[in-house]
Design a protein around this motif. Structure first.
Motif, PDB file in Angstrom:
ATOM      1  N   HIS A 231     -21.664  31.939  22.860  1.00 30.49           N
ATOM      2  CA  HIS A 231     -22.535  30.954  22.225  1.00 30.49           C
ATOM      3  C   HIS A 231     -23.276  30.147  23.285  1.00 30.49           C
ATOM      4  N   ALA A 232     -24.501  29.805  22.975  1.00 33.46           N
ATOM      5  CA  ALA A 232     -25.343  29.074  23.919  1.00 33.46           C
ATOM      6  C   ALA A 232     -24.792  27.675  24.170  1.00 33.46           C
TER       7      ALA A 232
ATOM      8  N   SER B 181     -24.692  24.432  21.640  1.00 34.74           N
ATOM      9  CA  SER B 181     -24.855  24.845  20.246  1.00 34.74           C
ATOM     10  C   SER B 181     -23.827  24.155  19.357  1.00 34.74           C
ATOM     11  N   ARG B 182     -24.138  24.117  18.069  1.00 35.25           N
ATOM     12  CA  ARG B 182     -23.283  23.469  17.086  1.00 35.25           C
ATOM     13  C   ARG B 182     -22.727  24.523  16.127  1.00 35.25           C
ATOM     14  N   LEU B 183     -21.571  24.232  15.592  1.00 32.60           N
ATOM     15  CA  LEU B 183     -20.901  25.121  14.651  1.00 32.60           C
ATOM     16  C   LEU B 183     -20.808  24.434  13.298  1.00 32.60           C
TER      17      LEU B 183
ATOM     18  N   ASP C  31     -20.635  19.715  10.968  1.00 26.16           N
ATOM     19  CA  ASP C  31     -20.974  20.394  12.218  1.00 26.16           C
ATOM     20  C   ASP C  31     -20.137  19.807  13.348  1.00 26.16           C
TER      21      ASP C  31
ATOM     22  N   GLN D 262     -19.872  23.702  19.387  1.00 20.62           N
ATOM     23  CA  GLN D 262     -19.364  25.058  19.550  1.00 20.62           C
ATOM     24  C   GLN D 262     -18.867  25.247  20.980  1.00 20.62           C
TER      25      GLN D 262
END
Length: 448
Positions: A41-42, A45-47, A53, A56
């Motif tokens: 994952h970059a 980034s968010r999950l 949220d 990540q």
């Protein structure tokens, strides 16, 4: 309502760590079983979890997840490192959070995606719990709020983690252990705790130190336990495991997940309508008994690193066949389909035709015919999978696919051969009829 169990050497015959769980959810709450690949994952980034949220991480593990169709998280699962986790709904004397935060099923999946050992999974879950909290609705058709307990295991060790809001306590397991919907960590058993638990317990006069805190006694809601019977089910699971220790096998854990209680053991004509209260193999009925066992998993975590999972991918383990899953192989697509309405391409929903016919009709006759065939097929599958554990992946996949196909064929034959059956109990059948209609289920054996 759910039930989770774990057994460690030296109480297992093979010297492996063994784990088992029944996931109990609402009747039309289909539960897909699917594999998710390792992913990167970059940065930044968010999950999106079920409701919120969170940040990540750079890399997530490959996982096998059994999860209610509507949520991001999972009820039960395993990862590529041989970590397994199952959660339990817990209700404390402190009201559960209603604000949407992380839910227990999110924490199961997050622990599996981010940890390589059971101990690491404890760190992942407790740190996320303290950072984001837990709360929000966890039901399908009925509003349900709760805190969570977990059994977390790998091939070396296992833990019980029990939580209330951001509070948490950990017990390290020895021998065998069961967990149901009731706080269970007693005085002297807490290995670690955090999230403000000790401060709260001291202020409430429950203890002066962790060593003398009885987490279960001081925080369990007795009113809720009278409904869920979590302590009684935990005691029953412990009794069943104790019958076979120190020679526990995966077959013993499968049998434990199929248990309907002492009364059913003594009654060959037992019917789910006769169920008083709750059982490990849970059957929904009228009144407050809205949940049923909707998915089951048994895992064997061997000391040499090899892992073998057995899943039903269907409700009612008593009427289901445990099928093998080896990490890294392809899980049948039909196992990954399940919503809240009938789908002929879904293994979970096709199985409901057999399950619900037995629920409403002559359960004793159905199980008497089905169980010997089920047990023989599972024994054959265990022998065949054992024979290819050291084989190339292609050969393993071929055998695994054959086991799933034979299980599907047996279930289809039994379903097709069901005679027309009158309702065994009008009130029990009536509690199912409206949900069958909502799901659009084509029942196969209704009497004219």
């Amino acid at each position: 309502m759910c039930d989770t169990m774990v057994a460690l050497p030296p109480v297992t015959l093979s010297g492996s760590v063994m784990f088992a769980k029944n996931s109990d959810r609402e009747r039309n709450e289909g539960q897909p079983f699917a594999a998710f690949p390792r992913a990167t994952h970059a940065a930044g980034s968010r999950l999106r979890c079920t409701y919120i949220d969170i940040p990540q991480v750079a890399e997530t593990n490959a996982t096998l997840l059994s999860r209610p169709f509507w949520c991001w998280g999972a009820e039960i699962g395993a990862n590529e490192h041989g970590v397994v986790i199952g959660n339990e709904a817990m209700v404390a004397t402190i009201a559960p959070g209603v604000e949407k935060k992380l839910i227990g099923m999110d924490l199961v999946r997050l622990g599996l995606e981010r940890a390589a050992t059971a101990a690491e999974a404890i760190e992942v879950i407790t740190s996320l719990l303290e950072a984001h909290g837990q709360g929000g609705p966890c039901g399908h058709l009925h509003e349900h709020f709760y805190d969570n307990g977990f059994i977390i295991a790998d091939r070396r060790e296992a833990f019980v983690l029990e939580t209330i809001g951001t509070f948490w306590a950990v017990e390290r397991v020895s021998g065998f252990r069961a967990l149901s919907n009731a706080f269970s960590i007693g005085r002297g058993a807490i290995r670690r705790a955090g999230g403000g638990l000790l401060e709260h317990a001291r202020a409430a006069g429950f203890c002066t130190s962790l060593e003398d805190l009885d987490f279960a006694q001081n925080y369990l809601s007795l009113e809720r336990d009278a409904i869920s019977q979590g302590r009684a089910r935990c005691s029953r699971a412990t009794e069943i495991l104790g019958r076979h220790a120190p020679r526990l096998t995966p077959a013993h854990l499968m049998a434990a997940l199929r248990d309907h209680g002492a009364a059913a053991e003594a009654d060959p004509r037992w019917h789910p309508a006769h169920l008083q209260g709750r059982s490990i193999c849970m059957h929904a009925g009228e009144g407050l008994r809205r949940s049923q066992s909707t998915a089951s998993l048994v895992s064997e975590l061997r000391g040499d690193g090899r892992v073998l999972h057995w899943v039903t991918a269907s409700a009612a383990p008593c009427l289901s066949i445990f099928k093998p899953v080896l990490p890294g192989l392809v899980v049948p697509a039909e196992a990954a389909r399940a919503g809240d309405s009938y789908d002929a391409a879904s293994l979970w929903w096709r199985h409901e035709m057999l399950h619900r016919a037995a629920e409403r009709g002559d359960y004793a006759a159905v199980i008497a015919d089905f169980a010997p065939q089920r047990d023989a097929l599972e024994a054959d599958s265990r022998a065949r999978i054992e024979a290819v554990l050291a084989a190339p992946a292609a050969e393993q996949q071929s055998v695994m696919d054959a086991c799933w196909a034979e299980a599907a064929a047996l279930a289809a034959r039994v379903t097709a051969s069901l005679p027309a059956m009158p309702d065994a109990d009008a009130a029990h059948a009536g509690s199912w009829r409206e949900l069958d209609r909502r799901a659009g289920l084509p029942l196969v054996c209704e009497a004219a």
